[in-house]
Design a protein around this motif. Structure first.
Motif, PDB file in Angstrom:
ATOM      1  N   ARG A 125       0.834  -1.218   0.000  1.00 26.06           N
ATOM      2  CA  ARG A 125       0.000   0.000   0.000  1.00 26.06           C
ATOM      3  C   ARG A 125       0.860   1.257   0.000  1.00 26.06           C
ATOM      4  O   ARG A 125       0.524   2.242  -0.648  1.00 26.06           O
ATOM      5  CB  ARG A 125      -0.903   0.022   1.246  1.00 26.06           C
ATOM      6  CG  ARG A 125      -1.998  -1.003   1.250  1.00 26.06           C
ATOM      7  CD  ARG A 125      -3.036  -0.688   2.323  1.00 26.06           C
ATOM      8  NE  ARG A 125      -2.435  -0.475   3.635  1.00 26.06           N
ATOM      9  CZ  ARG A 125      -2.264  -1.425   4.531  1.00 26.06           C
ATOM     10  NH1 ARG A 125      -2.622  -2.676   4.240  1.00 26.06           N
ATOM     11  NH2 ARG A 125      -1.730  -1.175   5.707  1.00 26.06           N
ATOM     12  N   THR A 126       1.968   1.229   0.730  1.00 27.76           N
ATOM     13  CA  THR A 126       2.749   2.449   0.936  1.00 27.76           C
ATOM     14  C   THR A 126       3.817   2.668  -0.129  1.00 27.76           C
ATOM     15  O   THR A 126       4.011   3.784  -0.597  1.00 27.76           O
ATOM     16  CB  THR A 126       3.416   2.398   2.323  1.00 27.76           C
ATOM     17  OG1 THR A 126       2.412   2.140   3.303  1.00 27.76           O
ATOM     18  CG2 THR A 126       4.098   3.719   2.642  1.00 27.76           C
ATOM     19  N   TYR A 127       4.519   1.619  -0.525  1.00 28.30           N
ATOM     20  CA  TYR A 127       5.642   1.773  -1.451  1.00 28.30           C
ATOM     21  C   TYR A 127       5.359   1.261  -2.859  1.00 28.30           C
ATOM     22  O   TYR A 127       6.149   1.495  -3.771  1.00 28.30           O
ATOM     23  CB  TYR A 127       6.879   1.042  -0.899  1.00 28.30           C
ATOM     24  CG  TYR A 127       7.386   1.627   0.390  1.00 28.30           C
ATOM     25  CD1 TYR A 127       7.998   2.884   0.418  1.00 28.30           C
ATOM     26  CD2 TYR A 127       7.252   0.943   1.589  1.00 28.30           C
ATOM     27  CE1 TYR A 127       8.455   3.426   1.610  1.00 28.30           C
ATOM     28  CE2 TYR A 127       7.711   1.482   2.786  1.00 28.30           C
ATOM     29  CZ  TYR A 127       8.312   2.720   2.778  1.00 28.30           C
ATOM     30  OH  TYR A 127       8.769   3.247   3.955  1.00 28.30           O
ATOM     31  N   GLY A 128       4.257   0.528  -3.026  1.00 29.25           N
ATOM     32  CA  GLY A 128       3.868   0.076  -4.350  1.00 29.25           C
ATOM     33  C   GLY A 128       4.924  -0.784  -5.010  1.00 29.25           C
ATOM     34  O   GLY A 128       5.512  -1.680  -4.420  1.00 29.25           O
ATOM     35  N   MET A 129       5.193  -0.451  -6.324  1.00 31.61           N
ATOM     36  CA  MET A 129       6.111  -1.264  -7.111  1.00 31.61           C
ATOM     37  C   MET A 129       7.534  -1.245  -6.557  1.00 31.61           C
ATOM     38  O   MET A 129       8.276  -2.218  -6.724  1.00 31.61           O
ATOM     39  CB  MET A 129       6.117  -0.776  -8.561  1.00 31.61           C
ATOM     40  CG  MET A 129       4.861  -1.145  -9.330  1.00 31.61           C
ATOM     41  SD  MET A 129       4.562  -2.935  -9.356  1.00 31.61           S
ATOM     42  CE  MET A 129       6.034  -3.514 -10.190  1.00 31.61           C
ATOM     43  N   TYR A 131       8.417  -1.562  -3.553  1.00 30.61           N
ATOM     44  CA  TYR A 131       8.505  -2.681  -2.623  1.00 30.61           C
ATOM     45  C   TYR A 131       8.374  -4.012  -3.355  1.00 30.61           C
ATOM     46  O   TYR A 131       9.156  -4.938  -3.113  1.00 30.61           O
ATOM     47  CB  TYR A 131       7.421  -2.585  -1.550  1.00 30.61           C
ATOM     48  CG  TYR A 131       7.191  -3.903  -0.843  1.00 30.61           C
ATOM     49  CD1 TYR A 131       8.131  -4.427   0.038  1.00 30.61           C
ATOM     50  CD2 TYR A 131       6.047  -4.666  -1.114  1.00 30.61           C
ATOM     51  CE1 TYR A 131       7.939  -5.652   0.648  1.00 30.61           C
ATOM     52  CE2 TYR A 131       5.847  -5.890  -0.504  1.00 30.61           C
ATOM     53  CZ  TYR A 131       6.794  -6.384   0.381  1.00 30.61           C
ATOM     54  OH  TYR A 131       6.611  -7.598   0.974  1.00 30.61           O
ATOM     55  N   VAL A 132       7.389  -4.097  -4.248  1.00 31.98           N
ATOM     56  CA  VAL A 132       7.140  -5.363  -4.935  1.00 31.98           C
ATOM     57  C   VAL A 132       8.396  -5.872  -5.635  1.00 31.98           C
ATOM     58  O   VAL A 132       8.712  -7.067  -5.611  1.00 31.98           O
ATOM     59  CB  VAL A 132       5.979  -5.205  -5.935  1.00 31.98           C
ATOM     60  CG1 VAL A 132       5.831  -6.459  -6.790  1.00 31.98           C
ATOM     61  CG2 VAL A 132       4.672  -4.908  -5.198  1.00 31.98           C
ATOM     62  N   GLN A 133       9.130  -4.935  -6.247  1.00 33.33           N
ATOM     63  CA  GLN A 133      10.338  -5.328  -6.962  1.00 33.33           C
ATOM     64  C   GLN A 133      11.463  -5.774  -6.012  1.00 33.33           C
ATOM     65  O   GLN A 133      12.435  -6.378  -6.455  1.00 33.33           O
ATOM     66  CB  GLN A 133      10.832  -4.161  -7.832  1.00 33.33           C
ATOM     67  CG  GLN A 133       9.895  -3.857  -8.994  1.00 33.33           C
ATOM     68  CD  GLN A 133      10.269  -2.572  -9.721  1.00 33.33           C
ATOM     69  OE1 GLN A 133      11.088  -1.786  -9.238  1.00 33.33           O
ATOM     70  NE2 GLN A 133       9.658  -2.363 -10.880  1.00 33.33           N
ATOM     71  N   ASN A 134      11.335  -5.468  -4.737  1.00 34.87           N
ATOM     72  CA  ASN A 134      12.356  -5.848  -3.748  1.00 34.87           C
ATOM     73  C   ASN A 134      11.793  -6.722  -2.633  1.00 34.87           C
ATOM     74  O   ASN A 134      12.403  -6.875  -1.578  1.00 34.87           O
ATOM     75  CB  ASN A 134      12.980  -4.588  -3.141  1.00 34.87           C
ATOM     76  CG  ASN A 134      13.745  -3.781  -4.162  1.00 34.87           C
ATOM     77  OD1 ASN A 134      14.879  -4.086  -4.486  1.00 34.87           O
ATOM     78  ND2 ASN A 134      13.100  -2.738  -4.695  1.00 34.87           N
ATOM     79  N   ALA A 135      10.628  -7.310  -2.894  1.00 32.86           N
ATOM     80  CA  ALA A 135       9.928  -8.052  -1.839  1.00 32.86           C
ATOM     81  C   ALA A 135      10.708  -9.273  -1.371  1.00 32.86           C
ATOM     82  O   ALA A 135      10.578  -9.696  -0.211  1.00 32.86           O
ATOM     83  CB  ALA A 135       8.541  -8.476  -2.324  1.00 32.86           C
ATOM     84  N   GLU A 136      11.537  -9.841  -2.250  1.00 35.20           N
ATOM     85  CA  GLU A 136      12.253 -11.054  -1.847  1.00 35.20           C
ATOM     86  C   GLU A 136      13.217 -10.786  -0.701  1.00 35.20           C
ATOM     87  O   GLU A 136      13.524 -11.670   0.099  1.00 35.20           O
ATOM     88  CB  GLU A 136      12.991 -11.668  -3.037  1.00 35.20           C
ATOM     89  CG  GLU A 136      14.350 -11.076  -3.373  1.00 35.20           C
ATOM     90  CD  GLU A 136      14.246  -9.760  -4.137  1.00 35.20           C
ATOM     91  OE1 GLU A 136      15.297  -9.158  -4.417  1.00 35.20           O
ATOM     92  OE2 GLU A 136      13.108  -9.349  -4.458  1.00 35.20           O
TER      93      GLU A 136
END
Length: 561
Positions: A125-129, A131-136
């Motif tokens: 919700r807060t960082y969007g893509m 975060y998603v690109q660094n979620a691992e």
């Protein structure tokens, strides 16, 4: 007639009368036949009337309703009946603490999983893509925490794992806030090597390391203690009775049968001496058992207080977000120090500064975390909160104190014994005159009813005493925030910062971060170490704007292509 002759006649008459009385009493053995059959034995083993008891090895050898074959079968039955209440009590204890172990283990594992899911949802919700690109990175972080909970530093060195996590996070964020530059792997190695000196995430890494170390060491050590309890009880309760114990049990429980007194029960003190002889080795477990339980209770208090696992994991998403926000706000100063310490990076030819970014919120913040806000405690598979689980297990631990030394009193009670003097004392229906001896192997040298070899302690029980002693040392170390379990590395305890905290006024008032800093002395790159702090001037503000612009471009990069 002379007085001596009179005395002899009287004595003879007394003996004859007693013999006639016993013979009359054992004229038939119908009561014995019925009682023997009720135990599941063949009624044909029992003679119809009393026989010569000379072959008997345990019971009185006079006129008897028992044969040698009956005596052997009843000996095994007596062993079973003595063992049954001990086995039942031990099984109940094992079940109780297996259940508590499962409840705590599921609770801690689920808290870890819920914390990971909560962080994922918040960061999406807060960082969007971005975060998603660094979620691992964060996924690996929680996987490492879970492995550490399960296996300790045999699987994960917590300090090293956290250092690597922050270094990796710094590298990724540093690239994002400086997207206009191109960085080689060697350059980023230089950045990572100075993560601790740069302190891009503020004081969050230090505090979180202390907090995680204490909470995880306390949680996993407490769970290991709960797992050990039923294992010890199982091994100790299955120790075989000695032949002398079986003999004493037979004499106590079934020799009255042989004299036709099938309803006669043993005197209480007689029963206590027999059981204290039979359970002498088990009673020797009591001291270390009680020390272990005291250490478990002390660590349970820590779990409810400053080492509360729930209070560490529930807000971890907020704390990691605070670290990221701190990096964003201080990216200008961090970048300046890195550029001077590691060299000026090359411009990124792919960077397009002409892009205009609109309606981009780069300063999103989370609500401040309060550890006491209503509804914060999660609902888990265990169906309760940590406080409730801990209160429940503390009651069970207290109830288990002195379990082994009180077994004789527990068994020699109720319908198993006869009150007063109207009881079987081992030879007749009369008062038991012997003194009740103490618990433990050393006291059995004076046991009048069980022949115990005090020079040969039971090997199984001695090994369990050693296991309890070792676990107690781990529990006491965990109480101070240290993990000294044998499968752990020397440096996994978190060092001096993993102590019990500080209650003096100068310490931080946040009970979750109460330990004062005591970091290892850093080896600082001389250039970075000598840099002056930022003066907050116009140039600095321009650098901040440029950094935020770079962050925005990274965020929207997938949509600009």
């Amino acid at each position: 007639m002379k007085p001596v002759s009179v005395l002899c006649v009287v004595s003879t008459l007394v003996v004859l009368c007693a013999s006639m009385t016993a013979e009359q009493k054992l004229k038939n053995c119908n009561d014995v036949r019925a009682a023997y059959s009720s135990k599941g034995f063949n009624v044909n083993d029992v003679p119809n009337k009393g026989v010569n008891g000379a072959p008997l090895k345990v019971c009185p050898q006079g006129f008897s309703c028992c044969t040698l074959e009956m005596e052997e079968k009843l000996s095994q039955q007596s062993h079973t009946e003595i063992k049954a209440p001990v086995s039942r009590l031990s099984t109940n204890l094992q079940t109780t603490f297996r259940q508590r172990h499962d409840h705590f283990d599921k609770f801690f594992r689920e808290l870890l999983k819920k914390a990971e899911v909560s962080l994922h949802n918040m960061f999406v919700r807060t960082y969007g893509m971005m975060y998603v690109q660094n979620a691992e990175l964060f996924k690996n972080f929680f996987e490492a925490l879970t492995r550490y909970y399960v296996s300790g530093s045999a699987a994960v060195n917590l300090d090293s794992m956290l250092s690597d996590f922050w270094a990796d996070l710094l590298e990724r964020m540093f690239r994002l806030v400086n997207v206009q530059y191109e960085f080689s792997d060697a350059y980023m190695d230089c950045v990572s090597q100075h993560t601790e000196q740069l302190q891009p995430f503020g004081d969050v890494p230090r505090k979180l390391r202390i907090q995680l170390t204490r909470a995880f060491v306390a949680a996993r050590t407490f769970v290991r203690g709960l797992k050990l309890m039923p294992e010890v009880v199982n091994k100790v309760s299955t120790v075989s009775a000695s032949p002398n114990c079986v003999r004493a049990s037979m004499k106590m429980l079934y020799c009255p049968y042989c004299s036709g007194q099938v309803a006669l029960k043993p005197c209480q003190n007689y029963c206590l001496n027999v059981l204290r002889g039979c359970l002498a080795n088990q009673a020797d477990l009591d001291t270390e058992w009680n020390n272990f339980l005291d250490a478990m209770l002390s660590l349970a208090d820590r779990l409810e207080g400053p080492f509360n696992f729930e209070s560490v994991m529930e807000p971890i998403d907020v704390k990691l977000s605070d670290a990221i926000m701190n990096m964003q706000e201080n990216s200008m100063q961090v970048s300046q120090k890195v550029f001077q310490g590691c060299g000026q990076p090359k411009p990124n030819p792919a960077f397009r500064s002409t892009r205009s970014i609109k309606d981009t919120d780069l300063n999103g913040r989370f609500r401040p975390y309060s550890p006491f806000r209503p509804g914060a405690q999660p609902t888990t598979a265990a169906g309760t909160s940590l406080d409730r689980l801990t209160n429940d297990v503390k009651k069970k631990l207290k109830h288990a104190k002195k379990f082994w030394s009180t077994l004789p009193e527990t068994v020699c009670a109720g319908e198993r014994i006869a009150p007063g003097d109207d009881c079987w004392n081992g030879t007749a229906k009369s008062r038991y005159e012997s003194v009740v001896i103490g618990n433990g192997l050393a006291n059995q040298v004076s046991n009048p009813d069980v022949d115990v070899d005090i020079t040969k302690p039971d090997i199984v029980i001695r090994s369990q005493i050693a296991a309890l002693k070792e676990m107690t040392s781990w529990l006491k170390a965990a109480h101070s925030g240290n993990d000294i379990s044998i499968d752990n590395d020397e440096d996994s305890s978190g060092g001096e910062e993993s102590g019990s905290g500080c209650d003096s006024p100068p310490c931080d008032t946040d009970i979750y971060f109460s330990t004062p800093p005591n970091p290892d002395k850093p080896v600082v790159d001389q250039v970075v170490k000598s840099l002056p702090p930022s003066d907050g001037g116009v140039a600095s503000k321009g650098s901040m704007a440029l950094a935020l612009c770079g962050l925005a471009l990274a965020l929207l990069a997938p949509h600009l292509r």
